[in-house]
Each structure stands twice: as C-alpha cells, then as structure tokens.
Scaffold this motif. Structure first.
Motif, PDB file in Angstrom:
ATOM      1  N   SER A  56      85.539  26.936 -32.409  1.00  0.00           N
ATOM      2  CA  SER A  56      86.886  27.390 -32.058  1.00  0.00           C
ATOM      3  C   SER A  56      87.487  28.348 -33.076  1.00  0.00           C
ATOM      4  CB  SER A  56      87.820  26.190 -31.871  1.00  0.00           C
ATOM      5  OG  SER A  56      87.983  25.503 -33.089  1.00  0.00           O
ATOM      6  N   GLN A  57      86.922  28.413 -34.276  1.00  0.00           N
ATOM      7  CA  GLN A  57      87.439  29.361 -35.271  1.00  0.00           C
ATOM      8  C   GLN A  57      87.159  30.815 -34.878  1.00  0.00           C
ATOM      9  OE1 GLN A  57      85.404  29.021 -39.074  1.00  0.00           O
ATOM     10  NE2 GLN A  57      83.643  28.077 -38.042  1.00  0.00           N
ATOM     11  N   PHE A  58      86.314  31.033 -33.876  1.00  0.00           N
ATOM     12  CA  PHE A  58      85.964  32.388 -33.456  1.00  0.00           C
ATOM     13  C   PHE A  58      86.647  32.799 -32.157  1.00  0.00           C
ATOM     14  CE2 PHE A  58      82.458  30.567 -35.854  1.00  0.00           C
ATOM     15  CZ  PHE A  58      82.470  31.439 -36.942  1.00  0.00           C
ATOM     16  N   GLY A  59      87.432  31.905 -31.568  1.00  0.00           N
ATOM     17  CA  GLY A  59      88.142  32.226 -30.334  1.00  0.00           C
ATOM     18  C   GLY A  59      88.390  30.980 -29.511  1.00  0.00           C
ATOM     19  N   GLN A  60      88.904  31.207 -28.314  1.00  0.00           N
ATOM     20  CA  GLN A  60      89.245  30.096 -27.429  1.00  0.00           C
ATOM     21  C   GLN A  60      87.992  29.567 -26.736  1.00  0.00           C
ATOM     22  OE1 GLN A  60      92.057  31.040 -24.380  1.00  0.00           O
ATOM     23  NE2 GLN A  60      92.042  28.973 -23.541  1.00  0.00           N
ATOM     24  N   VAL A  61      87.621  28.334 -27.062  1.00  0.00           N
ATOM     25  CA  VAL A  61      86.475  27.681 -26.443  1.00  0.00           C
ATOM     26  C   VAL A  61      86.964  27.046 -25.145  1.00  0.00           C
ATOM     27  CG1 VAL A  61      84.757  25.858 -26.662  1.00  0.00           C
ATOM     28  CG2 VAL A  61      85.332  27.260 -28.637  1.00  0.00           C
ATOM     29  N   THR A  62      86.412  27.493 -24.025  1.00  0.00           N
ATOM     30  CA  THR A  62      86.826  26.937 -22.732  1.00  0.00           C
ATOM     31  C   THR A  62      85.992  25.726 -22.337  1.00  0.00           C
ATOM     32  OG1 THR A  62      85.404  28.473 -21.540  1.00  0.00           O
ATOM     33  CG2 THR A  62      87.694  29.150 -21.898  1.00  0.00           C
ATOM     34  N   GLU A  63      84.763  25.631 -22.877  1.00  0.00           N
ATOM     35  CA  GLU A  63      83.901  24.490 -22.566  1.00  0.00           C
ATOM     36  C   GLU A  63      82.833  24.349 -23.645  1.00  0.00           C
ATOM     37  OE1 GLU A  63      81.317  22.815 -18.781  1.00  0.00           O
ATOM     38  OE2 GLU A  63      81.497  24.978 -19.054  1.00  0.00           O
ATOM     39  N   ALA A  64      82.570  23.110 -24.019  1.00  0.00           N
ATOM     40  CA  ALA A  64      81.472  22.799 -24.931  1.00  0.00           C
ATOM     41  C   ALA A  64      80.732  21.616 -24.331  1.00  0.00           C
ATOM     42  CB  ALA A  64      81.989  22.461 -26.322  1.00  0.00           C
ATOM     43  N   THR A  65      79.439  21.792 -24.109  1.00  0.00           N
ATOM     44  CA  THR A  65      78.628  20.767 -23.453  1.00  0.00           C
ATOM     45  C   THR A  65      77.387  20.489 -24.284  1.00  0.00           C
ATOM     46  OG1 THR A  65      79.344  21.647 -21.323  1.00  0.00           O
ATOM     47  CG2 THR A  65      77.473  20.161 -21.302  1.00  0.00           C
ATOM     48  N   ARG A  74      71.093   9.779 -24.894  1.00  0.00           N
ATOM     49  CA  ARG A  74      71.096  10.377 -26.217  1.00  0.00           C
ATOM     50  C   ARG A  74      71.025  11.892 -26.083  1.00  0.00           C
ATOM     51  NH1 ARG A  74      66.353   9.650 -30.714  1.00  0.00           N
ATOM     52  NH2 ARG A  74      65.684  11.671 -29.978  1.00  0.00           N
ATOM     53  N   SER A  75      71.576  12.595 -27.051  1.00  0.00           N
ATOM     54  CA  SER A  75      71.550  14.053 -27.057  1.00  0.00           C
ATOM     55  C   SER A  75      70.119  14.570 -27.098  1.00  0.00           C
ATOM     56  CB  SER A  75      72.313  14.570 -28.281  1.00  0.00           C
ATOM     57  OG  SER A  75      72.063  15.942 -28.492  1.00  0.00           O
ATOM     58  N   LYS A  76      69.883  15.676 -26.389  1.00  0.00           N
ATOM     59  CA  LYS A  76      68.572  16.331 -26.445  1.00  0.00           C
ATOM     60  C   LYS A  76      68.499  17.344 -27.587  1.00  0.00           C
ATOM     61  CE  LYS A  76      66.980  15.940 -21.694  1.00  0.00           C
ATOM     62  NZ  LYS A  76      66.408  16.690 -20.573  1.00  0.00           N
ATOM     63  N   GLY A  77      69.611  17.549 -28.296  1.00  0.00           N
ATOM     64  CA  GLY A  77      69.610  18.441 -29.453  1.00  0.00           C
ATOM     65  C   GLY A  77      70.001  19.871 -29.143  1.00  0.00           C
ATOM     66  N   TYR A  78      70.534  20.102 -27.942  1.00  0.00           N
ATOM     67  CA  TYR A  78      71.024  21.445 -27.620  1.00  0.00           C
ATOM     68  C   TYR A  78      72.212  21.351 -26.674  1.00  0.00           C
ATOM     69  CZ  TYR A  78      68.519  21.217 -23.142  1.00  0.00           C
ATOM     70  OH  TYR A  78      68.076  20.870 -21.888  1.00  0.00           O
ATOM     71  N   GLY A  79      72.918  22.469 -26.556  1.00  0.00           N
ATOM     72  CA  GLY A  79      74.087  22.492 -25.689  1.00  0.00           C
ATOM     73  C   GLY A  79      74.549  23.909 -25.439  1.00  0.00           C
ATOM     74  N   TYR A  80      75.724  24.007 -24.857  1.00  0.00           N
ATOM     75  CA  TYR A  80      76.298  25.304 -24.485  1.00  0.00           C
ATOM     76  C   TYR A  80      77.754  25.345 -24.897  1.00  0.00           C
ATOM     77  CZ  TYR A  80      72.149  25.565 -21.591  1.00  0.00           C
ATOM     78  OH  TYR A  80      70.852  25.575 -21.155  1.00  0.00           O
ATOM     79  N   VAL A  81      78.196  26.527 -25.363  1.00  0.00           N
ATOM     80  CA  VAL A  81      79.594  26.755 -25.708  1.00  0.00           C
ATOM     81  C   VAL A  81      80.047  27.989 -24.940  1.00  0.00           C
ATOM     82  CG1 VAL A  81      81.240  27.256 -27.548  1.00  0.00           C
ATOM     83  CG2 VAL A  81      79.302  25.755 -28.002  1.00  0.00           C
ATOM     84  N   THR A  82      81.150  27.859 -24.211  1.00  0.00           N
ATOM     85  CA  THR A  82      81.687  28.969 -23.425  1.00  0.00           C
ATOM     86  C   THR A  82      83.009  29.416 -24.020  1.00  0.00           C
ATOM     87  OG1 THR A  82      80.671  28.019 -21.457  1.00  0.00           O
ATOM     88  CG2 THR A  82      82.315  29.743 -21.110  1.00  0.00           C
ATOM     89  N   PHE A  83      83.155  30.719 -24.208  1.00  0.00           N
ATOM     90  CA  PHE A  83      84.377  31.316 -24.738  1.00  0.00           C
ATOM     91  C   PHE A  83      85.141  32.017 -23.621  1.00  0.00           C
ATOM     92  CE2 PHE A  83      81.938  30.781 -28.565  1.00  0.00           C
ATOM     93  CZ  PHE A  83      82.887  30.498 -29.523  1.00  0.00           C
ATOM     94  N   SER A  84      86.411  32.315 -23.896  1.00  0.00           N
ATOM     95  CA  SER A  84      87.225  32.986 -22.887  1.00  0.00           C
ATOM     96  C   SER A  84      86.860  34.464 -22.747  1.00  0.00           C
ATOM     97  CB  SER A  84      88.714  32.827 -23.199  1.00  0.00           C
ATOM     98  OG  SER A  84      88.998  33.356 -24.478  1.00  0.00           O
ATOM     99  N   THR A  85      86.309  35.078 -23.807  1.00  0.00           N
ATOM    100  CA  THR A  85      85.911  36.487 -23.726  1.00  0.00           C
ATOM    101  C   THR A  85      84.515  36.683 -24.309  1.00  0.00           C
ATOM    102  OG1 THR A  85      86.774  37.135 -25.894  1.00  0.00           O
ATOM    103  CG2 THR A  85      88.318  37.248 -24.023  1.00  0.00           C
ATOM    104  N   GLU A  86      83.879  37.758 -23.909  1.00  0.00           N
ATOM    105  CA  GLU A  86      82.552  38.097 -24.424  1.00  0.00           C
ATOM    106  C   GLU A  86      82.599  38.466 -25.902  1.00  0.00           C
ATOM    107  OE1 GLU A  86      80.727  41.111 -22.020  1.00  0.00           O
ATOM    108  OE2 GLU A  86      80.960  39.947 -20.184  1.00  0.00           O
ATOM    109  N   GLU A  87      83.687  39.115 -26.324  1.00  0.00           N
ATOM    110  CA  GLU A  87      83.817  39.526 -27.722  1.00  0.00           C
ATOM    111  C   GLU A  87      83.861  38.315 -28.642  1.00  0.00           C
ATOM    112  OE1 GLU A  87      85.994  40.703 -25.300  1.00  0.00           O
ATOM    113  OE2 GLU A  87      84.879  42.564 -25.025  1.00  0.00           O
ATOM    114  N   GLU A  88      84.603  37.276 -28.245  1.00  0.00           N
ATOM    115  CA  GLU A  88      84.666  36.053 -29.041  1.00  0.00           C
ATOM    116  C   GLU A  88      83.282  35.396 -29.124  1.00  0.00           C
ATOM    117  OE1 GLU A  88      89.271  34.801 -27.928  1.00  0.00           O
ATOM    118  OE2 GLU A  88      87.598  33.855 -26.873  1.00  0.00           O
ATOM    119  N   ALA A  89      82.581  35.375 -28.013  1.00  0.00           N
ATOM    120  CA  ALA A  89      81.250  34.771 -27.983  1.00  0.00           C
ATOM    121  C   ALA A  89      80.292  35.545 -28.872  1.00  0.00           C
ATOM    122  CB  ALA A  89      80.731  34.719 -26.552  1.00  0.00           C
ATOM    123  N   GLN A  90      80.357  36.858 -28.832  1.00  0.00           N
ATOM    124  CA  GLN A  90      79.463  37.674 -29.652  1.00  0.00           C
ATOM    125  C   GLN A  90      79.746  37.455 -31.132  1.00  0.00           C
ATOM    126  OE1 GLN A  90      79.532  41.837 -28.737  1.00  0.00           O
ATOM    127  NE2 GLN A  90      77.616  42.221 -29.782  1.00  0.00           N
TER     128      GLN A  90
END
Length: 136
Positions: A56-65, A74-90
């Motif tokens: 979240s320090q890089f922008g608005q996180v809309t979803e973290a899975t 148990r966790s498989k050791g990976y996931g996904y993070v979705t940001f509100s914009t492509e620039e924040e994600a990059q």
C-alpha cells in the motif's frame, strides 16, 4: 506484438547490435502491463492484510489475495496484488521485487494475460475410428 518485435530485430536474417536497443518502457507497452501483480515467495504466515499493507505504500491496493491449498488450508507461497492504476502497480513491481517480507524474499512480476481460445473451433476431436468402422 512479440512477433512484430522479432520481425524487426531479425530482419534480413541477421541480428545487429543497433536492432537490440529497445527500452524497458517499450517492452512493457508490448507486453501489456496490467494493474495486477503476481507475487511469489510469500511466507506461509503472511496474511492478505499484511500483503496489502506492504504494497500500500506504492498506491491504493484494491485487492490482495494469497492462494491457499484447500486440502491443507495453508498458503501455497504466492498471491496477487491489484492496484487502482497501472502506474502504481509498475512502481510497486520495481520497488518490491527482491525485498523481504515476513522473512522471505518476494519475487514480483506482472500478471500475464490469460490465453484466449477461439470459441468457434471445438477443442475436442472425434475419437479415432476403429478398424471395423473403416471397413464399412
């Protein structure tokens, strides 16, 4: 697009050093950057909230899975993070890749687009004819 890049680089059957000068920004635009990131190396004790807080320090996180094994819960050791914009994600991709979270090194990459299949063409084929069927 990748075929277009290869066509331009390998024109006339030769690769020259000048043809390989493609910037990172051009490659990102060719790959089709999205606002969803793939994160691997996630600790088994990391929660989705912890993952969202770290990014979240890089922008608005809309979803973290975090992907879990249903049988072992148990966790498989990976996931996904979705940001509100492509620039924040990059920005998050470049800053968080290789960083420690909960004692583990994270490897961050953009999500590759899913394959799209032509729905007009059936995926299954007919079973092969037996020798008896072909004689008739």
């Amino acid at each position: 697009m990748a075929a277009l890049i290869r066509k331009n680089i390998f024109r006339n059957g030769a690769v020259s050093h000048s043809n390989l000068k493609i910037s990172a920004a051009q490659l990102v635009s060719y790959r089709g950057f999205t606002s969803k990131l793939f994160v691997k190396g996630v600790s088994f004790s990391t929660t989705e909230e912890m993952l969202a807080d770290a990014f979240s320090q890089f922008g608005q996180v809309t979803e973290a899975t975090i992907i879990t094994d249903k049988g072992k819960n148990r966790s498989k050791g990976y996931g996904y993070v979705t940001f509100s914009t492509e620039e924040e994600a990059q920005n998050a991709l470049t800053e968080m890749n290789g960083k420690l979270l909960d004692g583990r090194v994270l490897f961050v990459d953009n999500v590759r687009p899913s394959r799209r299949y032509n729905t007009d063409v059936p995926l299954a084929r007919q079973p092969p004819q037996s020798a008896e069927d072909s004689r008739h």
